[in-house]
Design a protein around this motif. Structure first.
Motif, mmCIF file in Angstrom:
data_model
loop_
_atom_site.group_PDB
_atom_site.id
_atom_site.type_symbol
_atom_site.label_atom_id
_atom_site.label_comp_id
_atom_site.label_asym_id
_atom_site.label_seq_id
_atom_site.Cartn_x
_atom_site.Cartn_y
_atom_site.Cartn_z
ATOM 1 N N ASP A 147 -28.421 -22.714 -7.520
ATOM 2 C CA ASP A 147 -29.531 -21.993 -8.136
ATOM 3 C C ASP A 147 -30.180 -22.824 -9.232
ATOM 4 O O ASP A 147 -31.409 -22.823 -9.395
ATOM 5 C CB ASP A 147 -29.033 -20.661 -8.718
ATOM 6 N N GLY A 150 -32.257 -25.549 -7.563
ATOM 7 C CA GLY A 150 -33.488 -25.019 -6.979
ATOM 8 C C GLY A 150 -34.394 -24.323 -7.966
ATOM 9 O O GLY A 150 -35.459 -23.833 -7.583
ATOM 10 N N LEU A 152 -34.046 -21.416 -9.493
ATOM 11 C CA LEU A 152 -34.206 -20.082 -8.902
ATOM 12 C C LEU A 152 -34.014 -18.963 -9.930
ATOM 13 O O LEU A 152 -33.597 -17.861 -9.580
ATOM 14 C CB LEU A 152 -33.218 -19.908 -7.741
ATOM 15 N N PRO A 155 -36.338 -15.607 -8.944
ATOM 16 C CA PRO A 155 -35.853 -14.717 -7.874
ATOM 17 C C PRO A 155 -34.471 -14.136 -8.172
ATOM 18 O O PRO A 155 -34.173 -13.006 -7.787
ATOM 19 C CB PRO A 155 -35.824 -15.613 -6.636
ATOM 20 N N ARG A 156 -33.643 -14.875 -8.893
ATOM 21 C CA ARG A 156 -32.324 -14.337 -9.240
ATOM 22 C C ARG A 156 -32.459 -13.207 -10.261
ATOM 23 O O ARG A 156 -31.729 -12.220 -10.202
ATOM 24 C CB ARG A 156 -31.416 -15.441 -9.781
ATOM 25 N N LEU A 362 -34.175 -14.205 -2.277
ATOM 26 C CA LEU A 362 -33.326 -15.191 -2.945
ATOM 27 C C LEU A 362 -32.565 -16.028 -1.918
ATOM 28 O O LEU A 362 -32.413 -17.249 -2.094
ATOM 29 C CB LEU A 362 -32.348 -14.474 -3.884
ATOM 30 N N ALA A 365 -34.859 -18.643 -0.578
ATOM 31 C CA ALA A 365 -35.081 -19.684 -1.583
ATOM 32 C C ALA A 365 -33.852 -20.588 -1.682
ATOM 33 O O ALA A 365 -33.966 -21.813 -1.847
ATOM 34 C CB ALA A 365 -35.384 -19.046 -2.937
ATOM 35 N N ARG A 366 -32.665 -19.990 -1.589
ATOM 36 C CA ARG A 366 -31.441 -20.796 -1.625
ATOM 37 C C ARG A 366 -31.342 -21.700 -0.402
ATOM 38 O O ARG A 366 -30.897 -22.854 -0.508
ATOM 39 C CB ARG A 366 -30.217 -19.884 -1.702
ATOM 40 N N ALA A 369 -33.565 -24.571 -1.070
ATOM 41 C CA ALA A 369 -32.968 -25.458 -2.075
ATOM 42 C C ALA A 369 -31.776 -26.205 -1.492
ATOM 43 O O ALA A 369 -31.568 -27.398 -1.788
ATOM 44 C CB ALA A 369 -32.526 -24.634 -3.293
#
Length: 548
Positions: A147, A150, A152, A155-156, A362, A365-366, A369
């Motif tokens: 995370d 990336g 993130l 989103p997290r 998420l 997105a992960r 990433a």
């Protein structure tokens, strides 16, 4: 950044003061010289769990003090604030260990627990090595590392907010269901009790009025006889008739007697008026004392009913009306409960839907990433002579939580087609070191504020591969601080600051010392690492060439 490390009476160190600098700090020395003692001592002051026998033989206690520089906004400031400890641009950690094993810690001269030290250490230092279970080898931290790589955070944060809303909706539903279940257990009682109370409809003050009326009717017969005799005594056949006769007789004599009878005549006239009024009052009383026997029975029945309900429900008779209203409210909640539960179930489904959508976003997105991280690590592995190895960030479903519903693990395969698995299980010592270094290079991008420590991460490599390791360590140290314990001359040659760790026997005691090296001493030390105990001119020339 770690600025100074002061060690007293720890293992084979009696007194050692080290001042570290930004950039790549290199510690070299013969095997067993005490390099690991430095890491043990640093780990001790940071609250890490390690070996218990740290105090130097013969000493009453050992002590380690570490001083860190904290830039503005450093994460350690939040830990200090949460613990109620003073902050600032300097952080002083001090920890003492007695020979009996009792440990005491201070942060900026304030006593603190080992747990606070460990929380601070997570913001100050990262240790990487073949036996490190706190950093990259710990799969429990891989999701957070991905995370961070990336970026993130957004989103997290949305997932965490949706998780809180989901939890709140589920809690509200569970509480409503529990309350409804509790009310349903007494539904029969509520309906029966409300029916009884509504049928009786007791009024405030009614019990006292009924009791008074009952008592009056119970004694009315005896009282009526006495009152009737009084009526006869003052009526036309009694005092009123006698007074009227007397008045008539006196009026007949008044013409002969004259003024002497005026006063008696006036008094008799007044008496007749009072007797008439008394007679009317007695008649009214007699009328009031006249009752139907059924009325007494009805009054007693209602009075006993009111008192019986009051005893049954444990309230005062005058509070039966309020009690009935309370029961009606609970019954109304029961009647409306199904609709409320349905509405809360709908809210819970909506909250679950929002969480699922945020968790899916998420996850995507992960995945993106992870693909970028895999490519970046593979690009780093080639110069480290591991071009045939395969690194993969593996994502699997996990139980939903505040950070999503993904499990993340970094896996490797040392050769194409070979089975992949966790870093610590698949890779050999030298391979593992290079995997960790490549991964750290990729994950560090833009990260600041941490002191990175690499404990013999170059073990098992040499030549061009060792040079590639050293260059990546130097890259990590740009704009930050890296401490590396190394046996590789290629790595040592790239250091910005160099210390030699030595073990000496003085007056029968074995002690470890650490000496900062100037450029000339560095050449000798790297030459020793190249050629062994006998340092030749050729070794010095090779050392100078490595140092470039």
């Amino acid at each position: 950044m770690l600025r100074t490390l002061d060690i007293r009476d720890m293992l084979i160190i009696d007194r050692l003061e080290l001042r570290f600098e930004p950039g790549l700090n290199v510690l070299t020395g013969e095997t067993g010289a005490g390099k690991s003692i430095l890491l043990d001592s640093l780990g001790f002051v940071l609250g890490w769990r390690g070996r218990a026998d740290l105090v130097r033989s013969g000493a009453e206690q050992g002590e380690v003090t570490a001083v860190f520089d904290l830039p503005p906004g450093h994460a350690a400031q939040d830990v200090l604030a949460d613990a109620g400890l003073p902050g600032g641009d300097e952080l002083i950690l001090r920890r003492v260990n007695t020979a009996e094993g009792r440990k005491t810690a201070w942060v900026n001269d304030r006593r603190c627990s080992g747990e606070v030290l460990r929380q601070l250490s997570e913001t100050l230092v990262e240790l990487h090595g073949q036996h490190d279970d706190r950093g990259l080898l710990n799969a429990r931290g891989h999701r957070a590392l991905l995370d961070a790589f990336g970026r993130l955070d957004e989103p997290r944060a949305e997932v965490r907010q949706a998780w809180k809303a989901r939890a709140a909706a589920r809690k509200a539903l569970a509480e409503a269901e529990a309350a409804l279940a509790a009310v349903r257990e007494e539904e029969d009682f509520l309906r029966h009790a409300v029916g009884e109370l509504d049928a009786l409809d007791p009024q405030p003050g009614e019990e006292a009025a009924l009791d008074s009326r009952r008592r009056l009717m119970q004694g009315a017969e005896k009282m009526r006889g006495d009152v009737d005799r009084a009526r006869q005594a003052v009526g036309p056949d009694g005092a009123e008739g006698a007074a009227a006769d007397a008045l008539r007789w006196l009026e007949g004599a008044a013409g002969e007697v004259g003024e002497r009878l005026e006063a008696p005549l006036a008094a008799l006239a007044r008496a007749l008026v009072e007797l008439d009024e008394a007679g009317r009052g007695i008649e009214d009383c007699l009328e009031a004392l006249s009752f139907d026997p059924l009325e007494l029975e009805a009054a007693e029945e209602r009075l006993f009913a009111i008192r019986g309900l009051a005893r049954k429900h444990g309230v005062a008779p005058d509070e039966l009306g309020e009690f009935a209203e309370e029961l009606r409210t609970r019954l109304a909640a029961l009647d409306a409960g199904d609709a409320q539960i349905e509405a809360l179930q709908g809210a819970a489904r909506e909250a679950q839907g929002r969480y699922d959508a945020a968790a899916d976003a998420l996850r995507r997105a992960r995945q993106e990433a992870a693909a970028r991280l895999d490519a970046a690590v593979m690009a780093e592995l080639a110069p480290l002579r591991m071009e045939r190895a395969v690194f993969e960030t593996r994502m699997t479903p996990a139980d939903p939580g505040p950070d999503g519903a993904d499990e993340v693990a970094f896996t490797v395969a040392t050769n194409p087609g070979a089975p992949s698995g966790p870093l610590a299980r698949i890779a050999s010592g030298g391979e593992l070191s290079r995997f960790l270094l490549a991964l750290k290079v990729c994950l560090t991008g833009g990260q600041s504020g941490l002191t990175l420590i690499f404990d013999e991460i170059d073990r098992g490599v040499g030549g061009a591969t060792a040079d590639a390791v050293g260059r990546r360590l130097a890259q990590l140290a740009e704009g930050g601080q890296v401490l590396v314990v190394t046996h590789s001359p290629q790595v040592a040659a790239l250091g910005a600051h160099h210390w030699r760790v030595e073990k000496r026997v003085t007056e029968g005691r074995t002690l470890s010392t650490v000496t900062p090296l100037d450029p000339s001493a560095r050449v000798d030390e790297i030459a020793r690492m190249l050629s062994g105990d006998r340092v030749t001119d050729e070794a010095r020339a090779a050392a100078e060439a490595l140092m470039g």
